[in-house]
Design a protein around this motif. Structure first.
Motif, PDB file in Angstrom:
ATOM      1  N   GLY A 173       0.796  -1.218   0.000  1.00  0.00           N
ATOM      2  CA  GLY A 173       0.000   0.000   0.000  1.00  0.00           C
ATOM      3  C   GLY A 173       0.824   1.261   0.000  1.00  0.00           C
ATOM      4  N   GLY A 174       2.141   1.137   0.224  1.00  0.00           N
ATOM      5  CA  GLY A 174       3.025   2.295   0.223  1.00  0.00           C
ATOM      6  C   GLY A 174       3.298   2.784  -1.190  1.00  0.00           C
ATOM      7  N   ALA A 175       3.771   4.008  -1.297  1.00  0.00           N
ATOM      8  CA  ALA A 175       3.932   4.652  -2.599  1.00  0.00           C
ATOM      9  C   ALA A 175       4.969   3.970  -3.484  1.00  0.00           C
ATOM     10  CB  ALA A 175       4.311   6.119  -2.396  1.00  0.00           C
ATOM     11  N   ALA A 176       5.952   3.301  -2.900  1.00  0.00           N
ATOM     12  CA  ALA A 176       6.997   2.658  -3.701  1.00  0.00           C
ATOM     13  C   ALA A 176       6.945   1.131  -3.613  1.00  0.00           C
ATOM     14  CB  ALA A 176       8.374   3.153  -3.261  1.00  0.00           C
ATOM     15  N   TYR A 177       5.850   0.607  -3.099  1.00  0.00           N
ATOM     16  CA  TYR A 177       5.738  -0.844  -2.935  1.00  0.00           C
ATOM     17  C   TYR A 177       5.618  -1.529  -4.289  1.00  0.00           C
ATOM     18  CZ  TYR A 177       3.888  -5.404  -1.549  1.00  0.00           C
ATOM     19  OH  TYR A 177       3.691  -6.749  -1.381  1.00  0.00           O
ATOM     20  N   VAL A 178       6.400  -2.570  -4.489  1.00  0.00           N
ATOM     21  CA  VAL A 178       6.302  -3.393  -5.688  1.00  0.00           C
ATOM     22  C   VAL A 178       6.363  -4.857  -5.263  1.00  0.00           C
ATOM     23  CG1 VAL A 178       7.363  -1.688  -7.214  1.00  0.00           C
ATOM     24  CG2 VAL A 178       8.801  -3.371  -6.074  1.00  0.00           C
ATOM     25  N   ASN A 179       5.770  -5.720  -6.075  1.00  0.00           N
ATOM     26  CA  ASN A 179       5.760  -7.140  -5.749  1.00  0.00           C
ATOM     27  C   ASN A 179       5.831  -7.954  -7.034  1.00  0.00           C
ATOM     28  OD1 ASN A 179       5.761  -9.347  -4.124  1.00  0.00           O
ATOM     29  ND2 ASN A 179       3.666  -9.163  -3.419  1.00  0.00           N
ATOM     30  N   PRO A 180       7.027  -8.100  -7.584  1.00  0.00           N
ATOM     31  CA  PRO A 180       7.171  -8.839  -8.846  1.00  0.00           C
ATOM     32  C   PRO A 180       6.878 -10.319  -8.646  1.00  0.00           C
ATOM     33  CG  PRO A 180       9.316  -8.428  -7.887  1.00  0.00           C
ATOM     34  CD  PRO A 180       8.324  -7.676  -7.046  1.00  0.00           C
ATOM     35  N   PRO A 181       6.689 -11.051  -9.737  1.00  0.00           N
ATOM     36  CA  PRO A 181       6.463 -12.503  -9.629  1.00  0.00           C
ATOM     37  C   PRO A 181       7.591 -13.177  -8.854  1.00  0.00           C
ATOM     38  CG  PRO A 181       6.013 -11.753 -11.857  1.00  0.00           C
ATOM     39  CD  PRO A 181       6.642 -10.592 -11.131  1.00  0.00           C
ATOM     40  N   ARG A 182       7.202 -14.011  -7.900  1.00  0.00           N
ATOM     41  CA  ARG A 182       8.199 -14.694  -7.084  1.00  0.00           C
ATOM     42  C   ARG A 182       7.761 -16.131  -6.851  1.00  0.00           C
ATOM     43  NH1 ARG A 182       9.310 -10.347  -2.234  1.00  0.00           N
ATOM     44  NH2 ARG A 182      11.416 -11.175  -2.170  1.00  0.00           N
ATOM     45  N   LEU A 183       8.572 -16.855  -6.130  1.00  0.00           N
ATOM     46  CA  LEU A 183       8.282 -18.245  -5.791  1.00  0.00           C
ATOM     47  C   LEU A 183       6.919 -18.358  -5.105  1.00  0.00           C
ATOM     48  CD1 LEU A 183       9.482 -21.193  -5.444  1.00  0.00           C
ATOM     49  CD2 LEU A 183      10.230 -20.414  -3.178  1.00  0.00           C
ATOM     50  N   HIS A 184       6.120 -19.345  -5.521  1.00  0.00           N
ATOM     51  CA  HIS A 184       4.837 -19.593  -4.866  1.00  0.00           C
ATOM     52  C   HIS A 184       5.082 -20.439  -3.617  1.00  0.00           C
ATOM     53  CE1 HIS A 184       0.723 -20.999  -4.170  1.00  0.00           C
ATOM     54  NE2 HIS A 184       0.322 -20.013  -4.964  1.00  0.00           N
ATOM     55  N   PRO A 185       4.351 -20.184  -2.534  1.00  0.00           N
ATOM     56  CA  PRO A 185       4.604 -20.943  -1.302  1.00  0.00           C
ATOM     57  C   PRO A 185       4.415 -22.448  -1.457  1.00  0.00           C
ATOM     58  CG  PRO A 185       2.615 -19.595  -1.106  1.00  0.00           C
ATOM     59  CD  PRO A 185       3.355 -19.134  -2.308  1.00  0.00           C
ATOM     60  N   PHE A 186       3.517 -22.893  -2.342  1.00  0.00           N
ATOM     61  CA  PHE A 186       3.354 -24.332  -2.545  1.00  0.00           C
ATOM     62  C   PHE A 186       4.652 -24.952  -3.060  1.00  0.00           C
ATOM     63  CE2 PHE A 186      -1.496 -23.923  -3.560  1.00  0.00           C
ATOM     64  CZ  PHE A 186      -1.714 -23.505  -2.257  1.00  0.00           C
ATOM     65  N   GLU A 187       5.310 -24.230  -3.963  1.00  0.00           N
ATOM     66  CA  GLU A 187       6.580 -24.713  -4.498  1.00  0.00           C
ATOM     67  C   GLU A 187       7.665 -24.685  -3.424  1.00  0.00           C
ATOM     68  OE1 GLU A 187       9.401 -24.122  -8.468  1.00  0.00           O
ATOM     69  OE2 GLU A 187       7.880 -22.607  -7.969  1.00  0.00           O
ATOM     70  N   ALA A 188       7.609 -23.664  -2.560  1.00  0.00           N
ATOM     71  CA  ALA A 188       8.581 -23.577  -1.474  1.00  0.00           C
ATOM     72  C   ALA A 188       8.489 -24.796  -0.561  1.00  0.00           C
ATOM     73  CB  ALA A 188       8.354 -22.299  -0.668  1.00  0.00           C
ATOM     74  N   LEU A 189       7.283 -25.264  -0.299  1.00  0.00           N
ATOM     75  CA  LEU A 189       7.118 -26.453   0.543  1.00  0.00           C
ATOM     76  C   LEU A 189       7.811 -27.653  -0.082  1.00  0.00           C
ATOM     77  CD1 LEU A 189       3.350 -26.223   1.628  1.00  0.00           C
ATOM     78  CD2 LEU A 189       5.372 -25.273   2.751  1.00  0.00           C
ATOM     79  N   GLU A 190       7.707 -27.763  -1.404  1.00  0.00           N
ATOM     80  CA  GLU A 190       8.353 -28.878  -2.098  1.00  0.00           C
ATOM     81  C   GLU A 190       9.866 -28.747  -2.045  1.00  0.00           C
ATOM     82  OE1 GLU A 190       8.506 -32.480  -4.155  1.00  0.00           O
ATOM     83  OE2 GLU A 190       6.890 -31.475  -3.069  1.00  0.00           O
ATOM     84  N   TRP A 191      10.380 -27.536  -2.208  1.00  0.00           N
ATOM     85  CA  TRP A 191      11.827 -27.306  -2.114  1.00  0.00           C
ATOM     86  C   TRP A 191      12.349 -27.745  -0.744  1.00  0.00           C
ATOM     87  CZ3 TRP A 191      13.474 -21.863  -4.307  1.00  0.00           C
ATOM     88  CH2 TRP A 191      13.175 -21.809  -5.683  1.00  0.00           C
TER      89      TRP A 191
END
Length: 286
Positions: A173-191
């Motif tokens: 919600g901040g003026a410079a906040y960005v959230n590019p595509p990243r690892l999905h948590p489901f995949e993190a569980l598998e890792w």
């Protein structure tokens, strides 16, 4: 029976903490803890130093890491305990996460420039290097994060405090906040499973998305961080009940990041703990 308390969520100069791994371990010992986990963001670079210091001081050090993931546009952090640090594939995956984090930092700085704030990644990297040297940490495998950008905003007089930097610019919600595509948590569980570790949902009370936590449970997450510095009694009760209902490990930790401007973030080491017996649960679930 081995008794004592463990703080299972702590950061060092290997990521966005302000104290070296050895200093964090010494602080835990001084706080009377029996064990501590080192859980830097997307890196295990501080674990070896921490474990060496733990051996000297008679304190158990749990190797861990906090993985940065995104689901439905929302940051979700997954803690991994006892992954195989010598697993090359695991280390390559962590390096990939750090590269994505670096891209995000660049995007934030670009957004700040668009907002009329003179900022460069070189300045952010300099601050990270200064804090690393001041804390006595190592640059190998280190991650740079939003707290370093927040420090730059403070030094430039754009904001007065770390909290203001996040509220106005860096948090969701901040003026410079960005959230590019990243690892999905489901995949993190598998890792984590493939690396022989145990997976835990970090600070679920901060997400406001119990449905996502439920989905993670269905996908096989093994624990929930019930006790956290930013959890109130309601969040603790709700997540404890959720863990009990699904037979999950209940963990907890301060999420200690050191001190900035004389203030501890998020909580002091030992301010949130679990019984030492939880370490057996985390180890046995591997």
């Amino acid at each position: 029976m081995v008794v004592g308390k463990a703080d299972l969520h702590n950061h060092t100069t290997a990521s966005d903490g302000t104290m070296s791994p050895a200093t964090v371990v010494a602080r835990a010992k001084a706080a009377g803890l029996a064990a501590i986990a080192i859980t830097d963001h997307d890196t295990m670079a501080g674990v070896e130093e921490a474990m060496a210091e733990g051996s000297k001081l008679g304190l158990i050090v749990v190797p861990g890491v906090e993985l940065s993931t995104v689901a439905d546009g929302r940051d979700i952090h997954i803690l991994a305990y006892y992954p195989d640090c010598q697993d090359n594939k695991w280390q390559e995956r962590l390096a990939g996460l750090r590269a994505t984090r670096g891209k995000r930092n660049e995007m934030i700085v670009e957004r700040l420039v668009q907002l009329g704030i003179a900022a460069t990644m070189e300045e952010v990297e300099q601050i990270a290097a200064e804090q690393m040297r001041a804390g006595g940490g190592t640059s190998k495998g280190k991650t740079i994060g939003r707290p370093h950008i927040a420090e730059l905003l403070i030094r430039k007089g754009v904001v007065a405090t770390m909290a203001e930097a996040f509220d106005r610019y860096l948090a969701e919600g901040g003026a410079a906040y960005v959230n590019p595509p990243r690892l999905h948590p489901f995949e993190a569980l598998e890792w984590i499973r493939e690396a022989g570790g145990t997976s835990v949902v970090a600070h679920p009370g901060l997400y406001g998305r119990d449905d996502l936590v439920e989905q993670l449970i269905q996908k096989g997450v093994q624990g929930i961080e019930v006790y956290h510095s930013d959890h109130g009694p309601e969040e603790e009760h709700r997540n404890a009940e959720l863990a009990r209902r699904h037979g999950l490990i209940m963990t907890g930790g301060s999420d200690f990041h050191g001190e900035r401007q004389g203030k501890v973030f998020h909580g002091e080491i030992g301010s949130r703990t679990v019984d030492l017996a939880v370490l057996d649960q985390l180890s046995n679930k591997r």
